[in-house]
Design an enzyme around this catalytic site. Structure first.
Site, PDB file in Angstrom:
ATOM      1  N   PHE A 140       0.730  -1.146  -0.250  1.00 32.17           N
ATOM      2  CA  PHE A 140       0.345  -0.217   0.128  1.00 32.17           C
ATOM      3  C   PHE A 140       1.360   1.310  -0.258  1.00 32.17           C
ATOM      4  CE2 PHE A 140      -2.190   3.889   1.930  1.00 32.17           C
ATOM      5  CZ  PHE A 140      -3.640   3.285   1.031  1.00 32.17           C
ATOM      6  N   ASP A 226       8.949   2.689   1.456  1.00 29.46           N
ATOM      7  CA  ASP A 226       8.199   3.165   2.015  1.00 29.46           C
ATOM      8  C   ASP A 226       8.039   3.523   3.799  1.00 29.46           C
ATOM      9  OD1 ASP A 226       5.796   3.945   2.821  1.00 29.46           O
ATOM     10  OD2 ASP A 226       4.021   4.015   1.159  1.00 29.46           O
ATOM     11  N   LYS A 255       2.796  10.494   8.286  1.00 27.93           N
ATOM     12  CA  LYS A 255       2.369   9.659   9.842  1.00 27.93           C
ATOM     13  C   LYS A 255       3.083  10.126  11.166  1.00 27.93           C
ATOM     14  CE  LYS A 255      -0.055   5.153   8.212  1.00 27.93           C
ATOM     15  NZ  LYS A 255      -1.147   5.336   7.573  1.00 27.93           N
TER      16      LYS A 255
HETATM   17  N1  PLP Z   1       2.711   4.532   2.097  1.00 25.22           N
HETATM   18  C1  PLP Z   1       2.377   3.554   3.569  1.00 25.22           C
HETATM   19  C2  PLP Z   1       2.946   2.468   3.870  1.00 25.22           C
HETATM   20  C3  PLP Z   1       1.001   4.014   4.390  1.00 25.22           C
HETATM   21  O1  PLP Z   1       0.544   3.279   4.826  1.00 25.22           O
HETATM   22  C4  PLP Z   1       0.112   4.486   3.808  1.00 25.22           C
HETATM   23  C5  PLP Z   1      -0.746   5.279   4.866  1.00 25.22           C
HETATM   24  O2  PLP Z   1      -1.617   4.593   4.884  1.00 25.22           O
HETATM   25  C6  PLP Z   1       0.517   5.841   3.061  1.00 25.22           C
HETATM   26  C7  PLP Z   1       1.626   5.335   2.396  1.00 25.22           C
HETATM   27  C8  PLP Z   1      -0.641   6.464   2.176  1.00 25.22           C
HETATM   28  O3  PLP Z   1      -0.386   7.406   3.630  1.00 25.22           O
HETATM   29  P1  PLP Z   1      -1.119   9.503   3.543  1.00 25.22           P
HETATM   30  O4  PLP Z   1      -2.089   8.544   4.223  1.00 25.22           O
HETATM   31  O5  PLP Z   1      -0.583   9.975   4.376  1.00 25.22           O
HETATM   32  O6  PLP Z   1      -0.952   9.911   2.299  1.00 25.22           O
END
Ligand code: PLP
Length: 407
Positions: A140, A226, A255
């Site tokens: 994700f 990520d 986050k």
């Molecule tokens: N990347 C990862 C691993 C995530 O867990 C998330 C959100 O849960 C995101 C990207 C997306 O982040 P945002 O909701 O701040 O755009």
């Protein structure tokens, strides 16, 4: 109508109906607890989905935000911002990275990483054929068009096409599949979560990330970690990849970084950072209006300080192992419903045989907030300062819910 019902009515009438919120309206928090407008208290094992790493209303964070708000909230990236520069120093001093670009969310940080990697290959490496983004099944990476395109779960992409591409998806944890995906030399970048979070708290086999790095180096492919969910102490070290003895070219954060104030960051080595330039008289290659503003950066600086002052990495490791052992026991005791406990630090999941959302709802009714990760995993991402007694309380509530469920 009472206040709770009035607000729920406004939600039904006035919000675009993209979410499926639980019918509670949070109004205040303290440490690992939150309260709703009816005055009900909840033990918060979700922490704003791995965001409120210092818990709620941490006095140092609240004061730092209030002081900064009284001094300067926003100045724009037309000028330098003191707190942004201090935060860039703090992040690079604590990581593999030499340089930082700031934005406002995880999706935006990943967008920035994709743009940087593409431009690096095209302009710096002079390899215009290297355009494919390789990602993992079950991953994700966000909700923007480019980040859903590289998210390895069809349900997030459905009906939003055409997608950004080309992309290739490989099974997470499978080194041979990764080598095969990189073999034709057209990969621009590989993007991976060190532990897949939204996909169900999936820890890859030992040595996987290292082997991926070797394959990337051998093929001139950029490696992006990520760490939007795994970063900022969540797995017991400041960055999730540290425990794998490997560093990427690029890392994305969001986050927990500012403890709840919106922020995103792209961290890069000097070499990788060459992908972005201000441009000579043309438009700059990348930018953000709010990115790295004084308020968010002051909050993030405080988060990094408190993590050190209060030894939150050590607490995360200890509390995380304690929680992991307790979840293992629940798996043994309720083998009819629970399948497996997974995770590291305070990124933990309990895989269940059926209906994780119903378990989450039942926990909420008993005064605890947890969320789902993937179709069948109950996720625990409490504040990094969570105490053993609070974990005991959480496990007791979950145990009660599991005991009441039919196989
Ligand atoms: N990347 C990862 C691993 C995530 O867990 C998330 C959100 O849960 C995101 C990207 C997306 O982040 P945002 O909701 O701040 O755009």
């Amino acid at each position: 109508m009472n206040r709770h019902d009035q607000l729920l009515d406004a939600a039904r009438r006035r919000l675009i109906q993209n979410y499926r919120q639980a019918p509670i309206i949070l109004t205040r928090g303290e440490g690992a607890y939150v309260w709703d407008v009816r005055g009900h208290r909840y033990l918060d094992m979700t922490a704003g989905i791995a965001v409120c790493c210092l818990g709620h209303s941490h006095p140092k964070l609240s004061v730092a935000i209030a002081l900064q708000a009284g001094r300067l909230i926003h100045g724009s990236n037309l000028y330098f911002i003191e707190e942004q520069l201090l935060l860039a120093e703090a992040l690079t001093a604590r990581s593999f990275a030499d340089r930082v670009f700031f934005c406002n969310s995880g999706g935006e940080a990943n967008e920035a990483a994709l743009k940087l990697a593409r431009r690096y290959q095209q302009v710096v490496a002079k390899k215009p054929e290297k355009i494919t983004i390789v990602s993992a099944e079950g991953s994700f990476h966000g909700r923007t068009i480019a980040t859903v395109s590289i998210t390895g779960q069809e349900k997030y992409r459905k009906n939003f096409g055409p997608m950004f591409g080309p992309t290739k998806f490989v099974p997470f944890g499978d080194v041979e599949a990764m080598r095969a995906a990189l073999a034709d030399g057209t990969a621009c970048a590989v993007i991976l979560e060190p532990i897949q979070a939204e996909g169900g708290i999936i820890v890859p086999p030992p040595g996987y990330l290292q082997a991926v790095k070797e394959a990337c180096v051998a093929t001139g492919t950029m490696l992006i970690f990520d760490e939007v969910q795994t970063g900022v102490g969540r797995t017991g070290t400041l960055w999730g990849h540290e425990q794998e003895g490997v560093t990427p070219d690029l890392m994305t954060l969001a986050k927990g970084l500012a403890g709840g104030v919106p922020i995103g960051a792209l961290l890069a080595t000097d070499e990788a950072a060459e992908g972005f330039v201000p441009g000579a008289g043309e438009a700059v290659t990348h930018a953000s209006t709010f990115g790295g503003n004084a308020l968010a950066c002051a909050a993030a600086l405080t988060v990094l300080d408190v993590i050190e002052e209060e030894s939150l990495l050590a607490n995360c490791r200890e509390a995380g192992e304690y929680l992991g052992r307790a979840l293992d026991k629940l798996v043994e005791k309720y083998a009819n419903v629970a399948v497996e406990s997974r995770g590291r630090g305070l990124l933990r999941g309990l895989a269940v045989k059926s209906d994780a959302p119903a378990i989450v709802a039942a926990c909420r009714d008993k005064g605890m907030l947890v969320s789902v990760a993937g179709p069948s995993t109950v996720r625990f991402v409490p504040p990094l300062l969570v105490k053993r007694e609070q974990i005991d309380e959480a496990v007791e509530i979950l145990g009660g819910v599991l005991a009441a469920r039919k196989p």
